[in-house]
Write an enzyme that holds these catalytic residues in place. Structure first.
Site, PDB file in Angstrom:
ATOM      1  N   CYS A  78      43.405  40.332  44.917  1.00 15.09           N
ATOM      2  CA  CYS A  78      43.260  39.953  46.321  1.00 15.09           C
ATOM      3  C   CYS A  78      44.568  40.115  47.089  1.00 15.09           C
ATOM      4  CB  CYS A  78      42.750  38.521  46.443  1.00 15.09           C
ATOM      5  SG  CYS A  78      43.771  37.307  45.586  1.00 15.09           S
ATOM      6  N   GLU A 116      40.161  30.029  47.863  1.00 19.51           N
ATOM      7  CA  GLU A 116      41.072  31.175  47.898  1.00 19.51           C
ATOM      8  C   GLU A 116      40.189  32.416  47.906  1.00 19.51           C
ATOM      9  OE1 GLU A 116      42.935  34.297  47.316  1.00 19.51           O
ATOM     10  OE2 GLU A 116      43.054  33.677  45.222  1.00 19.51           O
ATOM     11  N   LYS A 151      33.580  27.149  35.472  1.00 20.04           N
ATOM     12  CA  LYS A 151      32.729  28.324  35.305  1.00 20.04           C
ATOM     13  C   LYS A 151      33.542  29.591  35.534  1.00 20.04           C
ATOM     14  CE  LYS A 151      30.098  30.817  37.947  1.00 20.04           C
ATOM     15  NZ  LYS A 151      30.091  32.144  37.262  1.00 20.04           N
ATOM     16  N   GLU A 196      37.534  44.321  53.259  1.00 18.54           N
ATOM     17  CA  GLU A 196      38.102  44.318  51.910  1.00 18.54           C
ATOM     18  C   GLU A 196      37.305  45.249  50.995  1.00 18.54           C
ATOM     19  OE1 GLU A 196      39.836  41.004  48.885  1.00 18.54           O
ATOM     20  OE2 GLU A 196      37.765  40.709  49.531  1.00 18.54           O
TER      21      GLU A 196
END
Length: 475
Positions: free
Chosen positions: A282, A248, A173, A379
């Protein structure tokens, strides 16, 4: 307006319930396509296809699987321009960046694992005159691969290539925000000679079809890249069935600049590590930690380079930064800049939405924030970096480790012993010294703490998508 389909059992088909969601061009803010919002019914069809395909694919000679994956890599290279334009329009990143980095690296992912599978060695232990034990790696069956929106084909291929190489069938996906290159990959896999049902691609929302893939008893492993909050849900769900899971997740990465660095190179690369792909990577170094002795000089040079950056149309080769992926993400980024001001930060450059069609934001540099404020700990995933001072090596390490994340770290120094000391002390899964985003596919990739569990890359990925099976033969 284009309407895309799911790819199941080697064919493009409409979602069974006929549900679609809009796909928005970040560069214009306008809808340009609709994608399936898949449901459990679509998943069952994909599961059936993968289970039918598994016996043939898993028993196929490794060199034949290898040739198919090499052919797929060739086809990605042959369609470089079209895939790059798709990704640029889908994601908002500059076309030149997708063409130079994302699509070539997607091809390289397939090529690496196509080669790795025919060079992957098994282990044997011989007890002379008594017995032989050997260990083979057995494919798992059907696995789920869920990829993010920031590097659409690059990270999509990063997951499915080792899974396919080991003989698994995949239900994948892509992000609902960036589905177009994954959509095209279905046809390319078919052209490469991949049997029907080996690769199935379902589109839709993470909370819907993504969660259904994780929950389904047929998926024996889940590889997920995305936000930490979602990763917690994925991990908790998978653990209920004792599935293998690789996560991750996010990062708040330190970029440590010591006074003995090559200042020009540190500044130039730090601009890239701050703002490449609009900061939507990231691995971006969003916290720049600078030794007191060179703080003012670094700041002056860094801001001067940032002022040269051009934010504009993703299709324009003169654009250094394109558009953020969505309106909601732009609002999130802007909210953190406002928070930084409330927390006492000073805007040295940027800090504003660019008023034009699409989702554009200025590259933003902030100083004067406390190391423990939210802007420095959470973040943001956008073109926003903070500049922070440190007085010595111990303080740099302490600040670097002060967040709940531990994905990557960049260190700038000419002192080899210091490079080793700091690398070993920083709690990050990936350390770059005097460089950034240099990769070797043979090495493990992943983070510590809230940046995830498990490792991708190299033999680590091949081991993840297989189980060791020991065979003992009495002589």
């Amino acid at each position: 307006m284009q309407k895309i389909q799911n790819f199941i059992n080697g064919e493009y088909i409409d979602p069974i319930k006929g549900n679609y969601i809009d796909n928005v061009d970040p560069g214009t803010g306008k809808v340009f396509a609709s994608i399936p919002n898949s449901t459990q019914e679509d998943l069952e069809k994909a599961v059936s296809a993968s289970q039918c395909a598994f016996p043939e694919w898993s028993s196929m000679a490794a060199d034949k699987r290898s040739r198919i994956l090499h052919k797929l890599a060739d086809l990605i290279e042959d369609n470089l321009e079209e895939l790059a334009r798709m990704e640029s329009r889908d994601n908002g990143k500059p076309f030149w960046l997708a063409k130079a980095v994302d699509i070539p690296r997607a091809s390289a992912n397939f090529r690496f694992y196509a080669s790795a599978i025919v060079n992957f060695s098994s282990e044997a232990q011989v007890s002379e005159g008594f017995m032989v034990n050997y260990t083979r790696r057995a494919p798992l069956g059907t696995v789920g691969c869920i990829s993010p929106w920031n590097l659409p084909l690059y990270l999509f291929s990063w997951k499915i290539a080792p899974a396919l190489a080991m003989g698994n069938c995949v239900i994948a996906k892509p992000s609902e925000l960036t589905p177009m290159t994954a959509y095209m990959l279905g046809e390319l896999s078919k052209e490469a000679g991949m049997p029907a049902g080996v690769l199935n691609i379902l589109h839709g929302e993470g909370k819907g079809i993504g969660q259904a893939i994780v929950e389904h008893t047929a998926t024996k492993a889940i590889s997920f890249t995305g936000g930490t909050a979602t990763g917690k849900i994925v991990g908790a769900t998978a653990s209920q069935q004792f599935k293998k899971v690789s996560l991750e997740l996010g990062g708040k990465n330190p970029n440590i600049v010591f006074s003995d660095c090559d200042l020009e190179e540190a500044v130039k690369t730090s601009v890239k590590s701050s703002f490449t792909n609009q900061g939507e990577i990231c691995l971006c170094g969003s916290r720049i930690l600078i030794e007191d002795a060179i703080y003012d000089e670094f700041k002056e040079k860094f801001v001067k380079e940032c002022q040269k950056l051009v934010v504009g149309d993703p299709s324009d080769d003169n654009s250094n930064l394109g558009a953020l992926v969505s309106e909601s993400h732009l609002q999130k980024v802007d909210s953190y800049v406002k928070l930084a001001i409330e927390e006492g930060g000073r805007i040295l450059h940027g800090g504003n939405r660019i008023e034009k069609d699409g989702f554009y934001y200025e590259p933003t540099v902030i100083e004067g924030l406390d190391e423990n404020c939210r802007t420095n700990l959470e973040e943001i995933f956008g073109p926003v970096v903070t500049l922070n001072r440190f007085k010595d090596e111990n303080e740099a390490i302490r600040i670097s480790n002060s967040t709940r994340y531990g994905l990557s770290c960049t260190i700038w120094t000419s002192d080899l012993k210091r490079a080793h000391r700091v690398s070993h002390a920083v709690q990050s899964g990936i350390i770059w010294v005097n460089c950034w985003l240099v990769r070797d596919l043979r090495t493990p990739f992943g983070g510590m703490k809230d940046s995830g569990i498990g490792r991708e890359g190299g033999n680590e990925a091949l081991r993840f998508f297989s189980e060791p099976q020991n065979v003992c033969i009495k002589l």
